[in-house]
Design a protein around this motif. Structure first.
Motif, PDB file in Angstrom:
ATOM      1  N   GLU A 420       0.845  -1.194   0.000  1.00 18.00           N
ATOM      2  CA  GLU A 420       0.000   0.000   0.000  1.00 18.00           C
ATOM      3  C   GLU A 420       0.886   1.253   0.000  1.00 18.00           C
ATOM      4  OE1 GLU A 420      -3.208   0.178  -0.258  1.00 18.00           O
ATOM      5  OE2 GLU A 420      -3.784  -1.920   0.048  1.00 18.00           O
ATOM      6  N   SER A 421       0.363   2.338  -0.579  1.00 18.00           N
ATOM      7  CA  SER A 421       1.110   3.596  -0.639  1.00 18.00           C
ATOM      8  C   SER A 421       0.906   4.416   0.630  1.00 18.00           C
ATOM      9  CB  SER A 421       0.654   4.407  -1.859  1.00 18.00           C
ATOM     10  OG  SER A 421       0.972   3.739  -3.061  1.00 18.00           O
ATOM     11  N   PHE A 422       2.015   4.742   1.307  1.00 22.63           N
ATOM     12  CA  PHE A 422       2.009   5.622   2.482  1.00 22.63           C
ATOM     13  C   PHE A 422       3.269   6.476   2.415  1.00 22.63           C
ATOM     14  CE2 PHE A 422      -0.411   1.910   4.089  1.00 22.63           C
ATOM     15  CZ  PHE A 422      -1.575   2.555   4.467  1.00 22.63           C
ATOM     16  N   ASP A 423       3.154   7.749   2.699  1.00 18.33           N
ATOM     17  CA  ASP A 423       4.339   8.614   2.699  1.00 18.33           C
ATOM     18  C   ASP A 423       4.800   8.983   4.102  1.00 18.33           C
ATOM     19  OD1 ASP A 423       2.367  10.411   3.418  1.00 18.33           O
ATOM     20  OD2 ASP A 423       2.302  11.384   1.448  1.00 18.33           O
ATOM     21  N   THR A 424       4.099   8.467   5.114  1.00 17.88           N
ATOM     22  CA  THR A 424       4.498   8.654   6.515  1.00 17.88           C
ATOM     23  C   THR A 424       4.115   7.389   7.280  1.00 17.88           C
ATOM     24  OG1 THR A 424       3.966  11.011   6.337  1.00 17.88           O
ATOM     25  CG2 THR A 424       4.316  10.140   8.554  1.00 17.88           C
ATOM     26  N   VAL A 425       5.013   6.913   8.129  1.00 13.66           N
ATOM     27  CA  VAL A 425       4.727   5.736   8.959  1.00 13.66           C
ATOM     28  C   VAL A 425       5.052   6.084  10.400  1.00 13.66           C
ATOM     29  CG1 VAL A 425       5.290   3.325   9.442  1.00 13.66           C
ATOM     30  CG2 VAL A 425       5.220   4.123   7.083  1.00 13.66           C
ATOM     31  N   ILE A 426       4.055   5.913  11.276  1.00 11.20           N
ATOM     32  CA  ILE A 426       4.231   6.202  12.704  1.00 11.20           C
ATOM     33  C   ILE A 426       4.051   4.901  13.476  1.00 11.20           C
ATOM     34  CG2 ILE A 426       3.377   7.513  14.684  1.00 11.20           C
ATOM     35  CD1 ILE A 426       2.249   9.556  12.666  1.00 11.20           C
ATOM     36  N   SER A 427       5.112   4.466  14.126  1.00 11.25           N
ATOM     37  CA  SER A 427       5.063   3.225  14.911  1.00 11.25           C
ATOM     38  C   SER A 427       4.702   3.558  16.353  1.00 11.25           C
ATOM     39  CB  SER A 427       6.420   2.519  14.861  1.00 11.25           C
ATOM     40  OG  SER A 427       6.411   1.381  15.691  1.00 11.25           O
ATOM     41  N   ALA A 428       3.540   3.074  16.790  1.00 10.54           N
ATOM     42  CA  ALA A 428       3.055   3.362  18.146  1.00 10.54           C
ATOM     43  C   ALA A 428       2.691   2.053  18.828  1.00 10.54           C
ATOM     44  CB  ALA A 428       1.848   4.297  18.084  1.00 10.54           C
ATOM     45  N   ILE A 429       3.700   1.210  19.028  1.00  9.83           N
ATOM     46  CA  ILE A 429       3.408  -0.128  19.540  1.00  9.83           C
ATOM     47  C   ILE A 429       3.623  -0.266  21.042  1.00  9.83           C
ATOM     48  CG2 ILE A 429       3.858  -1.268  17.343  1.00  9.83           C
ATOM     49  CD1 ILE A 429       6.626  -2.056  18.562  1.00  9.83           C
ATOM     50  N   SER A 430       4.539   0.504  21.614  1.00 12.81           N
ATOM     51  CA  SER A 430       4.784   0.349  23.052  1.00 12.81           C
ATOM     52  C   SER A 430       5.702   1.456  23.556  1.00 12.81           C
ATOM     53  CB  SER A 430       5.413  -1.015  23.356  1.00 12.81           C
ATOM     54  OG  SER A 430       5.500  -1.231  24.753  1.00 12.81           O
ATOM     55  N   GLN A 431       5.815   1.527  24.878  1.00  7.65           N
ATOM     56  CA  GLN A 431       6.687   2.496  25.537  1.00  7.65           C
ATOM     57  C   GLN A 431       7.371   1.821  26.719  1.00  7.65           C
ATOM     58  OE1 GLN A 431       2.824   4.970  24.830  1.00  7.65           O
ATOM     59  NE2 GLN A 431       3.965   5.855  26.539  1.00  7.65           N
ATOM     60  N   GLN A 432       8.476   2.418  27.147  1.00  4.34           N
ATOM     61  CA  GLN A 432       9.183   1.894  28.303  1.00  4.34           C
ATOM     62  C   GLN A 432       9.847   3.038  29.057  1.00  4.34           C
ATOM     63  OE1 GLN A 432      12.194  -0.784  26.888  1.00  4.34           O
ATOM     64  NE2 GLN A 432      13.163   0.729  25.581  1.00  4.34           N
ATOM     65  N   THR A 433      10.342   2.716  30.247  1.00  5.64           N
ATOM     66  CA  THR A 433      10.997   3.714  31.090  1.00  5.64           C
ATOM     67  C   THR A 433      12.471   3.847  30.707  1.00  5.64           C
ATOM     68  OG1 THR A 433       9.509   3.241  32.925  1.00  5.64           O
ATOM     69  CG2 THR A 433      11.566   4.332  33.453  1.00  5.64           C
ATOM     70  N   ASP A 434      12.956   5.052  30.671  1.00  3.89           N
ATOM     71  CA  ASP A 434      14.373   5.329  30.445  1.00  3.89           C
ATOM     72  C   ASP A 434      15.089   5.235  31.802  1.00  3.89           C
ATOM     73  OD1 ASP A 434      16.872   6.251  29.836  1.00  3.89           O
ATOM     74  OD2 ASP A 434      16.239   8.225  29.137  1.00  3.89           O
ATOM     75  N   VAL A 435      15.897   4.196  31.975  1.00  9.47           N
ATOM     76  CA  VAL A 435      16.591   4.002  33.256  1.00  9.47           C
ATOM     77  C   VAL A 435      18.083   4.322  33.133  1.00  9.47           C
ATOM     78  CG1 VAL A 435      14.934   2.329  34.127  1.00  9.47           C
ATOM     79  CG2 VAL A 435      16.886   1.527  32.780  1.00  9.47           C
ATOM     80  N   SER A 436      18.448   5.085  32.116  1.00  9.49           N
ATOM     81  CA  SER A 436      19.856   5.428  31.936  1.00  9.49           C
ATOM     82  C   SER A 436      20.387   6.307  33.058  1.00  9.49           C
ATOM     83  CB  SER A 436      20.056   6.134  30.584  1.00  9.49           C
ATOM     84  OG  SER A 436      19.312   7.347  30.528  1.00  9.49           O
ATOM     85  N   PHE A 437      19.488   6.893  33.870  1.00 10.04           N
ATOM     86  CA  PHE A 437      19.947   7.729  34.992  1.00 10.04           C
ATOM     87  C   PHE A 437      20.740   6.919  36.011  1.00 10.04           C
ATOM     88  CE2 PHE A 437      15.787   6.117  36.268  1.00 10.04           C
ATOM     89  CZ  PHE A 437      15.981   5.750  37.587  1.00 10.04           C
ATOM     90  N   LEU A 438      20.663   5.605  35.946  1.00 12.69           N
ATOM     91  CA  LEU A 438      21.402   4.756  36.891  1.00 12.69           C
ATOM     92  C   LEU A 438      22.811   4.425  36.396  1.00 12.69           C
ATOM     93  CD1 LEU A 438      18.565   2.239  37.863  1.00 12.69           C
ATOM     94  CD2 LEU A 438      19.546   4.023  39.327  1.00 12.69           C
ATOM     95  N   ASP A 439      23.111   4.745  35.142  1.00  9.73           N
ATOM     96  CA  ASP A 439      24.368   4.295  34.546  1.00  9.73           C
ATOM     97  C   ASP A 439      25.592   4.799  35.296  1.00  9.73           C
ATOM     98  OD1 ASP A 439      22.879   3.001  32.653  1.00  9.73           O
ATOM     99  OD2 ASP A 439      23.231   4.458  31.052  1.00  9.73           O
ATOM    100  N   ASN A 440      25.581   6.051  35.718  1.00  9.53           N
ATOM    101  CA  ASN A 440      26.765   6.632  36.357  1.00  9.53           C
ATOM    102  C   ASN A 440      26.501   6.992  37.814  1.00  9.53           C
ATOM    103  OD1 ASN A 440      28.417   6.633  33.917  1.00  9.53           O
ATOM    104  ND2 ASN A 440      27.035   8.253  33.189  1.00  9.53           N
ATOM    105  N   ASP A 441      25.634   6.232  38.447  1.00 10.84           N
ATOM    106  CA  ASP A 441      25.299   6.490  39.848  1.00 10.84           C
ATOM    107  C   ASP A 441      25.635   5.240  40.671  1.00 10.84           C
ATOM    108  OD1 ASP A 441      24.408   7.803  42.094  1.00 10.84           O
ATOM    109  OD2 ASP A 441      22.429   8.279  41.289  1.00 10.84           O
ATOM    110  N   ASN A 442      25.848   5.445  41.962  1.00 14.22           N
ATOM    111  CA  ASN A 442      26.231   4.327  42.819  1.00 14.22           C
ATOM    112  C   ASN A 442      25.045   3.784  43.616  1.00 14.22           C
ATOM    113  OD1 ASN A 442      25.772   6.415  44.545  1.00 14.22           O
ATOM    114  ND2 ASN A 442      27.758   6.281  45.628  1.00 14.22           N
ATOM    115  N   ILE A 443      23.860   3.945  43.083  1.00 15.39           N
ATOM    116  CA  ILE A 443      22.663   3.524  43.793  1.00 15.39           C
ATOM    117  C   ILE A 443      22.015   2.365  43.043  1.00 15.39           C
ATOM    118  CG2 ILE A 443      21.026   5.049  42.594  1.00 15.39           C
ATOM    119  CD1 ILE A 443      19.861   5.688  45.386  1.00 15.39           C
ATOM    120  N   GLU A 444      21.420   1.452  43.772  1.00 14.86           N
ATOM    121  CA  GLU A 444      20.762   0.309  43.164  1.00 14.86           C
ATOM    122  C   GLU A 444      19.272   0.349  43.461  1.00 14.86           C
ATOM    123  OE1 GLU A 444      22.466  -3.423  44.171  1.00 14.86           O
ATOM    124  OE2 GLU A 444      24.457  -2.941  43.368  1.00 14.86           O
TER     125      GLU A 444
END
Length: 626
Positions: A420-444
């Motif tokens: 089928e012809s489409f000139d825009t595709v928007i993927s809206a299947i799921s979301q998740q939490t960004d936990v990168s704030f823990l990468d450089n921290d000493n907390i668990e």
């Protein structure tokens, strides 16, 4: 005056009163239902132990010189528990949570506020609502109305328009000269940090501010509101309404600092050290993409990013024909937004309509506005034009197999393809939490494989330091009203953690139902009603008679929210729902069957039964724990 001792403390009291009254004057509250309607016999809950005399009812005894009284002991607690069980076993006792309230994640006292709306007491209704849900302006517009699934009126004809009535009361309150705001308690001189200014974080901060805490909310985005601002389009929730609601929530001192991102501008460990408690309400606004050939072409966006961009820079450009991949509310919002931007929108979903997780009324609105649907279809390749932008999507037809872990039938590929012809595709299947704030921290933190956090569901405590967590960060992508419910639980948990005395909510239900409504429930109700109306309405032609019947039924059946016409919605983001008139709202609220305790969350019997841990399984018509 006579001198007595209560629980080891000396008091001078008037002997011409009962011990129950004397104790109250001394600041000691004994359980009692003497002044409660429906309790025709002495409740015996006010029993106390008098030295030398044994156990007596405080409402039947008067103070005497030198009397030594004990009001709390294991023996007295067990006796009160037994008395409560006996009271609750009586057939005439009204002590149930309405099914609408039981179905509401925030346990809003729905029956109470509907009764107030029916009397035109809108600000009192808002006072009831804000005990558990401080954002009625917003939630009254976007809530999926879990409450209506429990409304018994639907067995008679149609459930009440509960969400719309909440919104009506909130709109009235906003228009009042002084909008309702509860008083703030005395300053506790303790600091709370809330990370995330979405509905959960704002609600947690609101309740704690009212308890006397100094609350600072840190928000990564330019403005507060979270998903309410950046994920829900203007046509559902006008942002000036959201702004006014947030301003109301801040009137008791809650501070919001925007453009402050956890892990970038401050580490979690530092917050934990600086503040007496921390609540993480960071949401799940990181989009999960679909990894298939061509998914990274120009013109391909992620649903969450597309909706955010529309509220911010508006860098995302849509063409004439937009494909939205997914079946949830985010996919619906993306499609309806694309329509308003002048495109034709098509939702591509790999299961059938019946399996779509989006709310039914959202799907119906999308269909009404002209969104097309390809069901049992899945994208397998995006095809580029000569400029590198998507121009076509190859789709595979699917068939439903056996149910998967979600309970929905698993889509299976068939090997049959269409393009089928489409000139825009928007993927809206799921979301998740960004936990990168823990990468450089000493907390668990106790994270699981879904990147959500495991907490105590009663108080939202993470078990780590002084950190609590709520909303989508613990649930995964959910609704605003569920985040608000978590916000109050976290506020209560933090207050208890710091030794406070925040009001307990008594929402346990100790009886199956209040009043039997079975005599009202008849499948043929509507047809019989029409037959009755035909005998009394007037009209010169059959068409006029049917029109008169329709008008009469409009006073009996569920009120329909007035909406903008399709032409009025075209190419703009004006709010679709126009709101009820006062008379319509009053009529609709009067349809409530009052299925629960008339005292709602203020029911003393439910308070005592909860406090003394009455075992519901021992009661007739007992319910499961809610």
């Amino acid at each position: 005056m006579v001198n007595i001792t209560i629980d080891g403390a000396a008091y001078s009291v008037d002997p011409n009163q009962t011990l129950l009254s004397a104790a109250r004057i001394c600041g000691i509250t004994l359980p009692s239902l003497c002044d409660t309607d429906g309790i025709h016999q002495h409740c015996e809950l006010c029993e106390v132990e008098i030295h030398g005399s044994g156990i007596v009812q405080a409402c039947q005894e008067t103070p005497a010189e030198g009397m030594m009284i004990i009001t709390t002991s294991n023996l007295l607690s067990e006796r009160r528990k037994k008395h409560l069980q006996n009271i609750l076993s009586q057939p005439n006792i009204i002590c149930s949570e309405p099914p609408c309230q039981a179905a509401c994640p925030a346990h809003v006292d729905i029956q109470q506020y509907l009764a107030l709306i029916a009397q035109g007491e809108y600000q009192q209704a808002i006072a009831v609502i804000k005990k558990t849900l401080p954002m009625p302006l917003s939630i009254g517009r976007v809530c999926p109305a879990f409450c209506e699934s429990g409304c018994q009126r639907k067995q008679l004809d149609e459930p009440l328009a509960i969400r719309q009535l909440k919104r009506h009361a909130a709109d009235h309150d906003l228009a009042a000269f002084h909008s309702y705001n509860p008083p703030r308690k005395a300053d506790k001189h303790k600091k709370i940090a809330v990370v995330g200014a979405g509905p959960g974080g704002l609600s947690c901060g609101y309740f704690l501010t009212n308890e006397g805490y100094d609350v600072t909310v840190f928000e990564a985005m330019p403005q507060a509101g979270g998903w309410l601002r950046y994920g829900i389009p203007e046509y559902r929730l006008p942002k000036d309404i959201l702004d006014q609601e947030i301003d109301l929530m801040c009137q008791n001192g809650m501070q919001i600092k925007t453009d402050q991102k956890l892990g970038r501008d401050f580490p979690l460990s530092k917050l934990s050290e600086t503040y007496d408690a921390v609540c993480l309400a960071i949401g799940a606004s990181q989009a999960s993409g679909m990894d298939y050939p061509g998914s990274d072409l120009d013109g391909c966006y992620l649903g969450v990013d597309f909706l955010k961009d529309h509220m911010l820079e508006q860098h995302c450009t849509v063409g004439q024909n937009v494909a939205v991949i997914g079946g949830g509310n985010t996919a619906i919002d993306c499609a309806r937004t694309a329509l308003r931007l002048g495109a034709q929108a098509t939702i591509i979903y790999r299961r059938s309509r019946g399996e779509m997780p989006a709310e039914d009324y959202e799907i119906e609105e999308a269909e009404h506005e002209g969104v097309q649907f390809y069901f049992l279809t899945n994208p397998v390749e995006n095809i580029a034009d000569q400029n590198g932008r998507v121009c076509q999507v190859k789709l595979e037809k699917m068939a439903l197999g056996e149910p998967d872990a979600s309970g929905r039938r698993r889509p299976q590929p068939t090997g049959e393809f269409i393009t089928e012809s489409f000139d825009t595709v928007i993927s809206a299947i799921s979301q998740q939490t960004d936990v990168s704030f823990l990468d450089n921290d000493n907390i668990e933190l106790p994270l699981n494989r879904y990147k959500t956090i495991d907490v105590d569901e009663d108080n939202m405590f993470s078990g780590s330091r002084n950190i609590f967590a709520i909303g989508d960060f613990r649930r995964g992508p959910a609704t605003a009203v569920e985040a608000v419910a978590d916000g109050r639980k976290a506020a209560y948990g933090i207050d208890r953690f710091l030794g406070g005395d925040m009001e307990t909510l008594y929402t346990e239900s100790f009886r199956e139902r209040n009043i039997t409504r079975s005599h009202l429930i008849r499948p043929e109700h509507i047809e019989k009603l029409k037959d009755e109306l035909r005998s009394i309405v007037h009209g010169e032609t059959p068409e006029q008679v049917e029109h008169a019947i329709a008008l009469a039924l409009g006073q009996i059946l569920r009120a329909r929210m007035p909406e903008l016409t399709l032409e009025e919605r075209r190419l703009n983001f004006k709010e679709v729902e126009k709101g009820f008139t006062d008379q319509v709202a009053i009529n609709e609220a009067r349809r409530c069957l009052s299925c629960g305790c008339p005292d709602g969350n203020d029911c003393k019997l439910r308070h005592y039964a909860t406090e003394y841990h009455v075992d519901k399984s021992l009661l007739p018509h007992a319910t499961k724990t809610i």
